[in-house]
Design a protein around this motif. Structure first.
Motif, PDB file in Angstrom:
ATOM      1  N   LEU A   7       0.820  -1.221   0.000  1.00  0.00           N
ATOM      2  CA  LEU A   7       0.000   0.000   0.000  1.00  0.00           C
ATOM      3  C   LEU A   7       0.848   1.262   0.000  1.00  0.00           C
ATOM      4  CD1 LEU A   7      -2.802  -1.050   2.522  1.00  0.00           C
ATOM      5  CD2 LEU A   7      -3.037  -0.715   0.048  1.00  0.00           C
ATOM      6  N   GLY A   8       2.177   1.085  -0.027  1.00  0.00           N
ATOM      7  CA  GLY A   8       3.069   2.230  -0.152  1.00  0.00           C
ATOM      8  C   GLY A   8       3.535   2.832   1.149  1.00  0.00           C
ATOM      9  N   MET A   9       3.338   2.163   2.268  1.00  0.00           N
ATOM     10  CA  MET A   9       3.716   2.706   3.567  1.00  0.00           C
ATOM     11  C   MET A   9       5.209   2.481   3.814  1.00  0.00           C
ATOM     12  SD  MET A   9       1.571   2.086   7.094  1.00  0.00           S
ATOM     13  CE  MET A   9       0.045   2.308   6.162  1.00  0.00           C
ATOM     14  N   ASP A  10       5.873   3.475   4.409  1.00  0.00           N
ATOM     15  CA  ASP A  10       7.299   3.339   4.679  1.00  0.00           C
ATOM     16  C   ASP A  10       7.540   2.426   5.879  1.00  0.00           C
ATOM     17  OD1 ASP A  10       7.939   5.203   7.243  1.00  0.00           O
ATOM     18  OD2 ASP A  10       6.371   6.126   6.014  1.00  0.00           O
ATOM     19  N   LEU A  11       8.745   1.891   5.964  1.00  0.00           N
ATOM     20  CA  LEU A  11       9.058   0.876   6.969  1.00  0.00           C
ATOM     21  C   LEU A  11       9.003   1.441   8.393  1.00  0.00           C
ATOM     22  CD1 LEU A  11       9.733  -2.096   7.058  1.00  0.00           C
ATOM     23  CD2 LEU A  11      12.165  -1.507   6.993  1.00  0.00           C
TER      24      LEU A  11
ATOM     25  N   ALA B  13      -4.097   7.581   2.985  1.00  0.00           N
ATOM     26  CA  ALA B  13      -5.120   7.869   1.968  1.00  0.00           C
ATOM     27  C   ALA B  13      -4.996   9.305   1.481  1.00  0.00           C
ATOM     28  CB  ALA B  13      -6.508   7.609   2.533  1.00  0.00           C
ATOM     29  N   ASP B  14      -4.747  10.235   2.416  1.00  0.00           N
ATOM     30  CA  ASP B  14      -4.574  11.639   2.034  1.00  0.00           C
ATOM     31  C   ASP B  14      -3.357  11.809   1.133  1.00  0.00           C
ATOM     32  OD1 ASP B  14      -6.776  12.359   3.505  1.00  0.00           O
ATOM     33  OD2 ASP B  14      -5.637  13.008   5.262  1.00  0.00           O
ATOM     34  N   ALA B  15      -2.269  11.132   1.502  1.00  0.00           N
ATOM     35  CA  ALA B  15      -1.047  11.233   0.696  1.00  0.00           C
ATOM     36  C   ALA B  15      -1.259  10.666  -0.701  1.00  0.00           C
ATOM     37  CB  ALA B  15       0.098  10.497   1.396  1.00  0.00           C
ATOM     38  N   ILE B  16      -1.950   9.535  -0.764  1.00  0.00           N
ATOM     39  CA  ILE B  16      -2.235   8.931  -2.072  1.00  0.00           C
ATOM     40  C   ILE B  16      -3.139   9.850  -2.895  1.00  0.00           C
ATOM     41  CG2 ILE B  16      -3.431   7.020  -3.213  1.00  0.00           C
ATOM     42  CD1 ILE B  16      -2.436   5.219  -0.956  1.00  0.00           C
ATOM     43  N   GLY B  17      -4.078  10.521  -2.209  1.00  0.00           N
ATOM     44  CA  GLY B  17      -4.962  11.455  -2.913  1.00  0.00           C
ATOM     45  C   GLY B  17      -4.172  12.565  -3.590  1.00  0.00           C
ATOM     46  N   VAL B  18      -3.164  13.083  -2.895  1.00  0.00           N
ATOM     47  CA  VAL B  18      -2.313  14.123  -3.480  1.00  0.00           C
ATOM     48  C   VAL B  18      -1.551  13.575  -4.676  1.00  0.00           C
ATOM     49  CG1 VAL B  18      -0.315  15.610  -3.067  1.00  0.00           C
ATOM     50  CG2 VAL B  18      -2.090  15.383  -1.305  1.00  0.00           C
ATOM     51  N   GLN B  19      -1.015  12.346  -4.525  1.00  0.00           N
ATOM     52  CA  GLN B  19      -0.283  11.725  -5.631  1.00  0.00           C
ATOM     53  C   GLN B  19      -1.186  11.524  -6.849  1.00  0.00           C
ATOM     54  OE1 GLN B  19       1.214   8.146  -3.850  1.00  0.00           O
ATOM     55  NE2 GLN B  19       2.913   9.164  -2.833  1.00  0.00           N
ATOM     56  N   ILE B  20      -2.428  11.133  -6.599  1.00  0.00           N
ATOM     57  CA  ILE B  20      -3.374  10.921  -7.698  1.00  0.00           C
ATOM     58  C   ILE B  20      -3.632  12.236  -8.433  1.00  0.00           C
ATOM     59  CG2 ILE B  20      -5.796  10.394  -8.219  1.00  0.00           C
ATOM     60  CD1 ILE B  20      -5.667   8.240  -6.050  1.00  0.00           C
ATOM     61  N   GLN B  21      -3.814  13.318  -7.662  1.00  0.00           N
ATOM     62  CA  GLN B  21      -4.045  14.627  -8.278  1.00  0.00           C
ATOM     63  C   GLN B  21      -2.868  15.027  -9.160  1.00  0.00           C
ATOM     64  OE1 GLN B  21      -4.945  17.508  -5.259  1.00  0.00           O
ATOM     65  NE2 GLN B  21      -6.827  16.493  -4.620  1.00  0.00           N
TER      66      GLN B  21
ATOM     67  N   SER C 280      -2.259   3.881  15.640  1.00  0.00           N
ATOM     68  CA  SER C 280      -3.396   3.035  15.296  1.00  0.00           C
ATOM     69  C   SER C 280      -3.456   2.858  13.787  1.00  0.00           C
ATOM     70  CB  SER C 280      -4.699   3.673  15.788  1.00  0.00           C
ATOM     71  OG  SER C 280      -5.039   4.795  14.997  1.00  0.00           O
ATOM     72  N   MET C 281      -3.995   1.741  13.358  1.00  0.00           N
ATOM     73  CA  MET C 281      -4.132   1.468  11.941  1.00  0.00           C
ATOM     74  C   MET C 281      -5.027   2.497  11.277  1.00  0.00           C
ATOM     75  SD  MET C 281      -2.950  -0.761   9.784  1.00  0.00           S
ATOM     76  CE  MET C 281      -2.811   0.446   8.487  1.00  0.00           C
ATOM     77  N   ALA C 282      -6.050   2.965  11.991  1.00  0.00           N
ATOM     78  CA  ALA C 282      -6.982   3.947  11.420  1.00  0.00           C
ATOM     79  C   ALA C 282      -6.274   5.266  11.139  1.00  0.00           C
ATOM     80  CB  ALA C 282      -8.156   4.174  12.385  1.00  0.00           C
ATOM     81  N   GLU C 283      -5.424   5.706  12.076  1.00  0.00           N
ATOM     82  CA  GLU C 283      -4.693   6.963  11.885  1.00  0.00           C
ATOM     83  C   GLU C 283      -3.759   6.879  10.687  1.00  0.00           C
ATOM     84  OE1 GLU C 283      -4.248   8.624  16.471  1.00  0.00           O
ATOM     85  OE2 GLU C 283      -2.809   7.150  15.703  1.00  0.00           O
ATOM     86  N   VAL C 284      -3.047   5.792  10.608  1.00  0.00           N
ATOM     87  CA  VAL C 284      -2.096   5.618   9.515  1.00  0.00           C
ATOM     88  C   VAL C 284      -2.826   5.510   8.172  1.00  0.00           C
ATOM     89  CG1 VAL C 284      -0.324   4.108   8.549  1.00  0.00           C
ATOM     90  CG2 VAL C 284      -0.390   4.562  11.005  1.00  0.00           C
ATOM     91  N   ALA C 285      -3.931   4.766   8.163  1.00  0.00           N
ATOM     92  CA  ALA C 285      -4.694   4.597   6.915  1.00  0.00           C
ATOM     93  C   ALA C 285      -5.219   5.934   6.419  1.00  0.00           C
ATOM     94  CB  ALA C 285      -5.842   3.621   7.134  1.00  0.00           C
ATOM     95  N   ALA C 286      -5.714   6.772   7.350  1.00  0.00           N
ATOM     96  CA  ALA C 286      -6.243   8.076   6.959  1.00  0.00           C
ATOM     97  C   ALA C 286      -5.144   8.951   6.369  1.00  0.00           C
ATOM     98  CB  ALA C 286      -6.885   8.766   8.163  1.00  0.00           C
ATOM     99  N   ALA C 287      -3.968   8.959   7.036  1.00  0.00           N
ATOM    100  CA  ALA C 287      -2.849   9.767   6.540  1.00  0.00           C
ATOM    101  C   ALA C 287      -2.358   9.257   5.193  1.00  0.00           C
ATOM    102  CB  ALA C 287      -1.712   9.740   7.558  1.00  0.00           C
TER     103      ALA C 287
END
Length: 312
Positions: free
Chosen positions: A62-66, A87-95, A78-85
């Protein structure tokens, strides 16, 4: 699966699809530490290590750093915090990727050269704030005088062009053309001259002098020519202009000569300059607004046709 079972690195590799070398690296890094060692000193891993390794693989895919993964596995994040962050980063990359795609499609469609491609890329890389500042500077420099028409300024600000996050190739090309246009001092002078007329909706002197009947005929005739795709600089365009010149000359008791043609062009140009109307069309495209053919001004076409002989 028996929770007491221990697995060698080779067995973990077969179960997870990761290479032995990769598992050894994760083990040496302490991300997935061995549970114990065999009498011969080989590393062995339990079920928890296997599950930890499978989660690690998923998060890496999913592209997360080690470093972040280690904190998740150690329950520092938490997994939720990391997933949200993430997702935001991927959103910027998509744009960013979407904008690059739009630029490349615009280059392919327009046949742009190296310099134009570089300019197109640079202008589309501006942030939303930078693009708004570019337009604000244009408005301030164009109307930043004490005698500026407030209605004209309000009209231009109300239609501020705003390039979307995922622009089409047409919107990219329109934004680039718009950015070049507003940096031209001649265009700014034209905008100052015509915006007041457009904002106030005032009728031109020539419209009042010619009368409603002739003006309705002129608008209808030019609209039909535009809808038919007639070029104002073509022979057919010249024929339309010649007919209107004679009709206006008759109503206004003037001679339909070159001087009168030029006089007509100047009067119709007061409120509808071709470059200013091009600006508004580009704004429509950039903002994704529907371009309504019936609202496209007819006077720029007529002005071009009237000036055909002089410009030839």
């Amino acid at each position: 699966m028996d929770v007491t079972t221990l697995y060698s690195i080779g067995e973990l590799s077969r179960r997870t699809g990761l290479s032995v070398r990769t598992i050894r690296f994760y083990s040496d890094s302490g991300v997935v530490a061995p549970t114990t060692r065999s009498p011969a000193g080989y590393r062995l891993y339990d079920l928890d290590a296997l599950l930890r390794l499978e989660l690690l693989r998923t998060l890496r895919e999913l592209g997360m750093d080690l470093a972040t993964i280690r904190r998740v596995l150690d329950r520092e994040l938490s997994m939720a915090e990391v997933a949200a962050a993430q997702a935001d980063a991927i959103g910027v990359q998509i744009q960013v990727l979407q904008r690059r795609r739009s630029v490349l499609r615009a280059v392919a469609r327009c046949g742009s050269g190296p310099e134009e491609t570089t300019l197109m890329h640079r202008l589309t890389q501006l942030s939303g704030e930078e693009r708004r500042r570019l337009i604000d500077d244009f408005i301030d420099n164009t109307f930043g005088t004490t005698d500026a028409d407030p209605a004209a300024v309000a009209m231009v600000r109300a239609a501020t062009p705003d390039l979307p996050d995922d622009p089409s190739s047409e919107q990219v090309a329109a934004w680039v053309e718009l950015a070049e246009l507003i940096g031209d001092e001649d265009f700014r002078a034209r905008m100052r001259r015509t915006a007041g007329h457009q904002a106030a909706g005032r009728t031109l002197d020539i419209e009042n002098e010619a009368g409603e009947e002739l003006m309705d005929f002129a608008r209808r005739t030019v609209s039909e020519a535009m809808e038919s795709g007639i070029d104002p600089l073509s022979d057919k365009g010249a024929a339309v202009a010649d007919d209107l010149v004679h009709r206006f000359a008759e109503v206004l008791a003037r001679t339909p000569d070159a001087g009168f043609r030029d006089w007509m062009a100047q009067r119709f140009e007061e409120a509808h300059d071709p470059r200013v109307d091009r600006y508004w069309r580009l704004v429509w495209i950039v903002n994704g607004w529907q371009v309504v053919p019936s609202l496209i001004p007819v006077y720029p076409w007529l002005v071009q046709a009237l000036r055909r002989e002089r410009d030839a």
